[in-house]
Design a protein around this motif. Structure first.
Motif, PDB file in Angstrom:
ATOM      1  N   VAL A   1     -12.768  12.012  -4.465  1.00 24.92           N
ATOM      2  CA  VAL A   1     -11.653  11.068  -4.507  1.00 24.92           C
ATOM      3  C   VAL A   1     -10.667  11.421  -3.400  1.00 24.92           C
ATOM      4  CG1 VAL A   1      -9.718  10.180  -5.874  1.00 24.92           C
ATOM      5  CG2 VAL A   1     -11.927  10.595  -6.962  1.00 24.92           C
ATOM      6  N   VAL A   2     -10.345  10.410  -2.563  1.00 28.84           N
ATOM      7  CA  VAL A   2      -9.466  10.640  -1.420  1.00 28.84           C
ATOM      8  C   VAL A   2      -8.208   9.774  -1.452  1.00 28.84           C
ATOM      9  CG1 VAL A   2     -11.371  11.410   0.040  1.00 28.84           C
ATOM     10  CG2 VAL A   2     -10.704   8.990   0.059  1.00 28.84           C
ATOM     11  N   ALA A   3      -8.129   8.842  -2.396  1.00 22.30           N
ATOM     12  CA  ALA A   3      -6.959   7.971  -2.488  1.00 22.30           C
ATOM     13  C   ALA A   3      -6.901   7.368  -3.879  1.00 22.30           C
ATOM     14  CB  ALA A   3      -7.022   6.855  -1.440  1.00 22.30           C
ATOM     15  N   GLY A   4      -5.710   6.899  -4.234  1.00 22.02           N
ATOM     16  CA  GLY A   4      -5.561   6.258  -5.528  1.00 22.02           C
ATOM     17  C   GLY A   4      -4.285   5.442  -5.603  1.00 22.02           C
TER      18      GLY A   4
ATOM     19  N   PHE B   1      -7.386  11.329   5.380  1.00 16.59           N
ATOM     20  CA  PHE B   1      -7.991   9.995   5.294  1.00 16.59           C
ATOM     21  C   PHE B   1      -6.989   8.876   5.552  1.00 16.59           C
ATOM     22  CE2 PHE B   1     -10.845  12.777   3.019  1.00 16.59           C
ATOM     23  CZ  PHE B   1     -12.065  12.415   3.575  1.00 16.59           C
ATOM     24  N   ARG B   2      -5.794   9.238   5.980  1.00 12.90           N
ATOM     25  CA  ARG B   2      -4.805   8.223   6.324  1.00 12.90           C
ATOM     26  C   ARG B   2      -5.218   7.537   7.631  1.00 12.90           C
ATOM     27  NH1 ARG B   2       0.245  12.023   4.426  1.00 12.90           N
ATOM     28  NH2 ARG B   2      -0.364  11.930   2.223  1.00 12.90           N
ATOM     29  N   GLY B   3      -4.813   6.268   7.759  1.00 14.93           N
ATOM     30  CA  GLY B   3      -5.167   5.519   8.960  1.00 14.93           C
ATOM     31  C   GLY B   3      -6.486   4.770   8.853  1.00 14.93           C
ATOM     32  N   HIS B   4      -7.096   4.790   7.666  1.00 20.48           N
ATOM     33  CA  HIS B   4      -8.353   4.076   7.445  1.00 20.48           C
ATOM     34  C   HIS B   4      -8.156   2.795   6.634  1.00 20.48           C
ATOM     35  CE1 HIS B   4     -11.006   7.227   9.038  1.00 20.48           C
ATOM     36  NE2 HIS B   4     -10.156   8.088   8.498  1.00 20.48           N
TER      37      HIS B   4
ATOM     38  N   TYR C   1      -3.732  -0.032   2.167  1.00 21.55           N
ATOM     39  CA  TYR C   1      -3.789  -1.500   2.247  1.00 21.55           C
ATOM     40  C   TYR C   1      -4.849  -2.039   1.288  1.00 21.55           C
ATOM     41  CZ  TYR C   1      -4.640  -6.151   4.142  1.00 21.55           C
ATOM     42  OH  TYR C   1      -4.824  -7.505   4.277  1.00 21.55           O
ATOM     43  N   ARG C   2      -6.011  -1.418   1.266  1.00 17.75           N
ATOM     44  CA  ARG C   2      -7.089  -1.841   0.358  1.00 17.75           C
ATOM     45  C   ARG C   2      -6.612  -1.775  -1.090  1.00 17.75           C
ATOM     46  NH1 ARG C   2     -13.047   0.890  -0.292  1.00 17.75           N
ATOM     47  NH2 ARG C   2     -13.106   0.392   1.909  1.00 17.75           N
ATOM     48  N   LEU C   3      -5.983  -0.664  -1.456  1.00 19.26           N
ATOM     49  CA  LEU C   3      -5.500  -0.500  -2.827  1.00 19.26           C
ATOM     50  C   LEU C   3      -4.400  -1.507  -3.159  1.00 19.26           C
ATOM     51  CD1 LEU C   3      -5.581   3.371  -2.898  1.00 19.26           C
ATOM     52  CD2 LEU C   3      -6.930   1.864  -4.393  1.00 19.26           C
ATOM     53  N   LEU C   4      -3.525  -1.766  -2.208  1.00 16.03           N
ATOM     54  CA  LEU C   4      -2.467  -2.750  -2.434  1.00 16.03           C
ATOM     55  C   LEU C   4      -3.055  -4.128  -2.678  1.00 16.03           C
ATOM     56  CD1 LEU C   4       0.548  -3.453  -2.544  1.00 16.03           C
ATOM     57  CD2 LEU C   4       0.458  -3.773  -0.058  1.00 16.03           C
ATOM     58  N   LYS C   5      -4.017  -4.534  -1.890  1.00 17.39           N
ATOM     59  CA  LYS C   5      -4.645  -5.844  -2.059  1.00 17.39           C
ATOM     60  C   LYS C   5      -5.341  -5.949  -3.425  1.00 17.39           C
ATOM     61  CE  LYS C   5      -3.488  -8.092   1.533  1.00 17.39           C
ATOM     62  NZ  LYS C   5      -2.478  -9.124   1.350  1.00 17.39           N
ATOM     63  N   ILE C   6      -6.011  -4.887  -3.823  1.00 15.66           N
ATOM     64  CA  ILE C   6      -6.685  -4.875  -5.131  1.00 15.66           C
ATOM     65  C   ILE C   6      -5.661  -5.011  -6.256  1.00 15.66           C
ATOM     66  CG2 ILE C   6      -7.965  -3.399  -6.747  1.00 15.66           C
ATOM     67  CD1 ILE C   6      -9.472  -2.299  -4.246  1.00 15.66           C
ATOM     68  N   ALA C   7      -4.571  -4.248  -6.179  1.00 14.50           N
ATOM     69  CA  ALA C   7      -3.554  -4.269  -7.232  1.00 14.50           C
ATOM     70  C   ALA C   7      -2.880  -5.638  -7.321  1.00 14.50           C
ATOM     71  CB  ALA C   7      -2.518  -3.174  -6.990  1.00 14.50           C
ATOM     72  N   VAL C   8      -2.514  -6.200  -6.178  1.00 18.22           N
ATOM     73  CA  VAL C   8      -1.862  -7.515  -6.182  1.00 18.22           C
ATOM     74  C   VAL C   8      -2.827  -8.573  -6.721  1.00 18.22           C
ATOM     75  CG1 VAL C   8      -0.904  -9.334  -4.705  1.00 18.22           C
ATOM     76  CG2 VAL C   8      -0.171  -6.952  -4.402  1.00 18.22           C
TER      77      VAL C   8
ATOM     78  N   GLY D   1       5.594   4.377   2.885  1.00 16.34           N
ATOM     79  CA  GLY D   1       4.936   3.181   2.374  1.00 16.34           C
ATOM     80  C   GLY D   1       5.672   1.886   2.650  1.00 16.34           C
ATOM     81  N   LYS D   2       6.963   1.973   2.897  1.00 15.78           N
ATOM     82  CA  LYS D   2       7.783   0.772   3.057  1.00 15.78           C
ATOM     83  C   LYS D   2       7.236  -0.218   4.087  1.00 15.78           C
ATOM     84  CE  LYS D   2      12.543  -0.740   3.453  1.00 15.78           C
ATOM     85  NZ  LYS D   2      13.931  -0.375   3.638  1.00 15.78           N
ATOM     86  N   PRO D   3       6.819   0.225   5.280  1.00 16.71           N
ATOM     87  CA  PRO D   3       6.293  -0.751   6.244  1.00 16.71           C
ATOM     88  C   PRO D   3       5.064  -1.513   5.725  1.00 16.71           C
ATOM     89  CG  PRO D   3       6.810   1.312   7.347  1.00 16.71           C
ATOM     90  CD  PRO D   3       6.935   1.565   5.867  1.00 16.71           C
ATOM     91  N   LEU D   4       4.186  -0.833   5.018  1.00 16.08           N
ATOM     92  CA  LEU D   4       3.004  -1.492   4.449  1.00 16.08           C
ATOM     93  C   LEU D   4       3.424  -2.585   3.476  1.00 16.08           C
ATOM     94  CD1 LEU D   4      -0.065  -1.728   3.763  1.00 16.08           C
ATOM     95  CD2 LEU D   4       0.373   0.013   2.005  1.00 16.08           C
ATOM     96  N   TYR D   5       4.353  -2.262   2.590  1.00 15.76           N
ATOM     97  CA  TYR D   5       4.773  -3.235   1.582  1.00 15.76           C
ATOM     98  C   TYR D   5       5.503  -4.410   2.230  1.00 15.76           C
ATOM     99  CZ  TYR D   5       3.542   0.719  -1.343  1.00 15.76           C
ATOM    100  OH  TYR D   5       2.880   1.755  -1.924  1.00 15.76           O
ATOM    101  N   GLU D   6       6.348  -4.128   3.205  1.00 20.84           N
ATOM    102  CA  GLU D   6       7.061  -5.205   3.896  1.00 20.84           C
ATOM    103  C   GLU D   6       6.084  -6.130   4.624  1.00 20.84           C
ATOM    104  OE1 GLU D   6      11.418  -3.198   4.750  1.00 20.84           O
ATOM    105  OE2 GLU D   6       9.847  -2.936   6.256  1.00 20.84           O
ATOM    106  N   ARG D   7       5.074  -5.570   5.274  1.00 21.63           N
ATOM    107  CA  ARG D   7       4.069  -6.393   5.968  1.00 21.63           C
ATOM    108  C   ARG D   7       3.317  -7.299   5.005  1.00 21.63           C
ATOM    109  NH1 ARG D   7       2.813  -1.574   8.671  1.00 21.63           N
ATOM    110  NH2 ARG D   7       0.957  -1.287   7.396  1.00 21.63           N
ATOM    111  N   ASN D   8       3.310  -6.920   3.739  1.00 16.22           N
ATOM    112  CA  ASN D   8       2.562  -7.685   2.742  1.00 16.22           C
ATOM    113  C   ASN D   8       3.451  -8.489   1.814  1.00 16.22           C
ATOM    114  OD1 ASN D   8      -0.495  -7.087   2.948  1.00 16.22           O
ATOM    115  ND2 ASN D   8       0.556  -5.195   3.496  1.00 16.22           N
TER     116      ASN D   8
END
Length: 151
Positions: A65-68, A99-102, A106-113, A132-139
């Motif tokens: 497991v590398v992310a959650g 594993f950041r930058g892969h 974003y994948r997890l955010l899309k799944i959750a939304v 995390g703020k830039p990722l959330y703002e972009r979405n």
């Protein structure tokens, strides 16, 4: 190749460990404090994973497991933004540093939304770290007028 799966109650300690690393990496807590949080978090999250009020996703590579990420389904009074009495609160987004930058966050955010939308939930909230703020703002996430009183 990365694989994503739903978390189970058996993953409670792993989720707690990722949560600790999230706070440490963000500079919000040290290891002593996070161990106290861990001791309270694991018995809190395990029954929520069992009853479905906490939905978690874990990303693995080669079986490790590398992310959650997680989504807490909260009882919330009907509101002008959504008359349904439930809100989704996103939390515990964490990607191991190597594993950041892969695109895993974003994948997890899309799944959750997508899961929140599938459930008919219109309001999704979270508290973003500076990382995390830039990722959330972009979405499409916007800052609110929420305030805290912390003693």
């Amino acid at each position: 190749m990365f694989e994503t799966r739903l978390a189970t109650a058996a993953d409670a300690e792993l989720i707690g460990q990722q949560r600790n690393m999230m706070f440490i990496d963000a500079g919000q807590a040290d290891e002593v404090l996070t161990q106290k949080v861990f001791a309270k978090f694991v018995p809190w999250v395990r029954p929520k994973l069992e009853d479905g009020s906490y939905v978690g996703w874990l990303v693995s590579k080669d079986g490790v497991v590398v992310a959650g990420a997680g989504m807490l389904l909260m009882d919330f009074p009907p509101h002008w933004m959504d008359p349904e009495p439930v809100r989704a609160y996103l939390l515990n987004f964490y990607v191991n540093p190597e594993f950041r930058g892969h695109g895993l966050a974003y994948r997890l955010l899309k799944i959750a939304v997508a899961e929140a939308r599938r459930r008919g939930i219109k309001v999704i909230s979270l508290h973003a770290s500076k990382f995390g703020k830039p990722l959330y703002e972009r979405n499409g996430f916007k800052a609110t007028n929420e305030m805290f009183l912390v003693e």
